[in-house]
Design an enzyme around this catalytic site. Structure first.
Site, PDB file in Angstrom:
ATOM      1  CG  HIS A 196      -3.142   2.997   2.539  1.00  0.00           C
ATOM      2  ND1 HIS A 196      -3.832   2.637   1.401  1.00  0.00           N
ATOM      3  CD2 HIS A 196      -3.089   1.891   3.324  1.00  0.00           C
ATOM      4  CE1 HIS A 196      -4.168   1.368   1.494  1.00  0.00           C
ATOM      5  NE2 HIS A 196      -3.740   0.894   2.651  1.00  0.00           N
ATOM      6  CB  CYS A 241      -0.942   0.007   1.192  1.00  0.00           C
ATOM      7  SG  CYS A 241      -1.914  -1.486   1.300  1.00  0.00           S
ATOM      8  CG  ASN A 273      -6.767  -1.100   1.911  1.00  0.00           C
ATOM      9  OD1 ASN A 273      -6.128  -0.742   0.923  1.00  0.00           O
ATOM     10  ND2 ASN A 273      -6.193  -1.546   3.010  1.00  0.00           N
TER      11      ASN A 273
END
Ligand code: ACO
Length: 385
Positions: A257, A113, A287
């Site tokens: 993020h 990520c 996500n």
């Protein structure tokens, strides 16, 4: 010394929506639990004919239109992804082909990520040294293809999508001002996605599959990742803002993020700033791993949250463990492109892409009609036999 300015941005989210209520039909969960613990309401899932490369291409093409660059002007394409279709060819090379960016180098970057921020820094350094002038950095994922849909601790979190930025070198100070990249491999087991050829292979044959070694899905220790994320997010924001010679008060927006609203709220508390200074779109997309920051950037621009001369921070964390932050001086206004001009640009891209296709056909034709000559010496040997 050149400065790397963001001059284009684009994102692509698949049409199909998977809501929390849909998930409650698959695993033992509820909309209330997911929303309370994560802030997520829904995520998007790629269609059968979509791949990480096609999502990445759509985002990159949109970013090029905003940047007003032709694919042939691109020097480098970096795709940050944990869900490539192939180890090689890289997703970046596929995007290079789809765009017809015939003068670009291309490679994939694996930093989970944090990958987009890593990629942004790599491209910035290449521009600063004068090695290249224009780059596309993409974060793209099809997380739905690496989830264990029986594990309610992970399958509720992730979604598919892609986001991209175009960077251009300029002597004018601004753009990407400072970055911090970090890793702590000792925490690798807290969040992992095995490669399909996972080693060591214990026993070949049927037993290999019975032992579950063919499963290429994410496993995660949610609580540990949560603790790690809140700690490193606030620390890397502080370090990077100081590196850029700024104070936190001079930062207008933080684009983190998008993993979990609670992680962002805890980081805001540690930094003693209002959570409103963080941009959030996790409720609609979940996500999306490496894609989450560039997708959130595009949404923040659409929502009017970024203005010229403001400082923005990108901050990511994830598997590896990895974490990274960048401070960017935002010095562009969203372009006002007429519909006609946008269509004209798209037409030019189709032409660029067709050149790439023509190259592939030419290679096939050459291969069909030319047999490689057999060396003289071997022909003589064959005659003797
Ligand atoms: N629905 C209902 N109950 C659930 C679910 C679910 N989807 N998932 C877990 N539970 C249960 C657990 O079984 C547990 O039950 P128990 O108390 O009876 O044992 C209870 O809820 C609490 O479980 P926790 O794991 O402690 O829940 P927590 O509050 O920590 O939330 C979560 C879990 C959302 C995963 C959280 O830990 C988190 O967000 N962690 C960070 C994850 C993250 O950000 N990962 C991405 C990193 S990015 C990358 O690189 C891929």
């Amino acid at each position: 010394m050149k400065y790397a300015h963001i001059i284009g941005w684009g994102s692509y989210i698949p049409d199909r929506v998977l809501t929390n209520n849909d998930l409650a039909q698959i695993v033992d969960t509820s909309d209330e639990w997911i929303y309370k613990r994560t802030g997520i309401r829904e995520r998007h899932i790629a269609a059968a004919n979509e791949t990480t490369a096609t999502l990445a291409f759509e985002a990159a093409a949109r970013a090029l239109v905003v940047a007003d660059l032709h694919p042939s002007q691109v020097d480098l394409i970096i795709v940050a992804t944990s869900t490539p279709e192939y180890i090689f060819p890289s997703t970046a090379s596929q995007v290079q082909d789809y765009l017809g960016a015939t003068r670009a180098g291309a490679f994939d970057l694996s930093a989970a990520c944090s990958g987009f921020v890593y990629g942004l820094d790599m491209a910035t350094q290449a521009i600063a040294t004068g090695s290249i002038n224009n780059a596309i950095v993409v974060g793209a994922e099809t997380m739905s293809r690496v989830l264990n849909w029986r594990d309610r601790g992970t399958c509720i979190l992730f979604g598919d999508g892609a986001g991209a930025v175009v960077l251009k070198g300029s002597a004018v100070p601004g753009g990407v001002m400072a970055s911090t990249l970090r890793s702590d491999g000792s925490g690798g087991d807290m969040l992992s996605l095995p490669a399909v050829y996972h080693n060591p292979v214990p026993t070949l044959g049927v037993e290999y599959f019975q032992n579950g070694h063919h499963k290429n899905t994410i496993s995660m220790d949610g609580r540990q990742v949560f603790r790690f994320a809140t700690k490193v997010m606030s620390a890397s924001i502080k370090t990077t803002v100081a590196k850029a010679g700024l104070s936190l008060d001079e930062v207008s927006l933080i684009i983190p993020h998008q993993a979990n609203t609670r992680i962002i709220e805890s980081s805001a508390k540690r930094l003693k700033i209002s959570p409103d200074r963080f941009y959030l779109n996790v409720q609609n997309v979940g996500n999306t791993s490496a894609a989450s920051i560039p997708i959130a950037l595009c949404d923040a621009i659409d929502d009017g949250r970024l203005h010229p001369d403001e400082n923005v921070v990108f901050v990511g964390f994830g598997g590896g463990l990895t974490w990274a932050a960048s401070v960017v001086k935002w010095d562009v206004s969203p372009p006002t492109i007429s519909r006609r001009r946008r269509e004209w640009k798209r037409a030019r891209y189709i032409y660029a892409r067709s050149r790439s296709k023509a190259k592939r056909w030419r290679r096939k034709v050459v291969d069909r009609f030319s047999t490689p000559p057999i060396p003289e010496a071997r022909l003589k040997d064959a005659d003797k036999e």
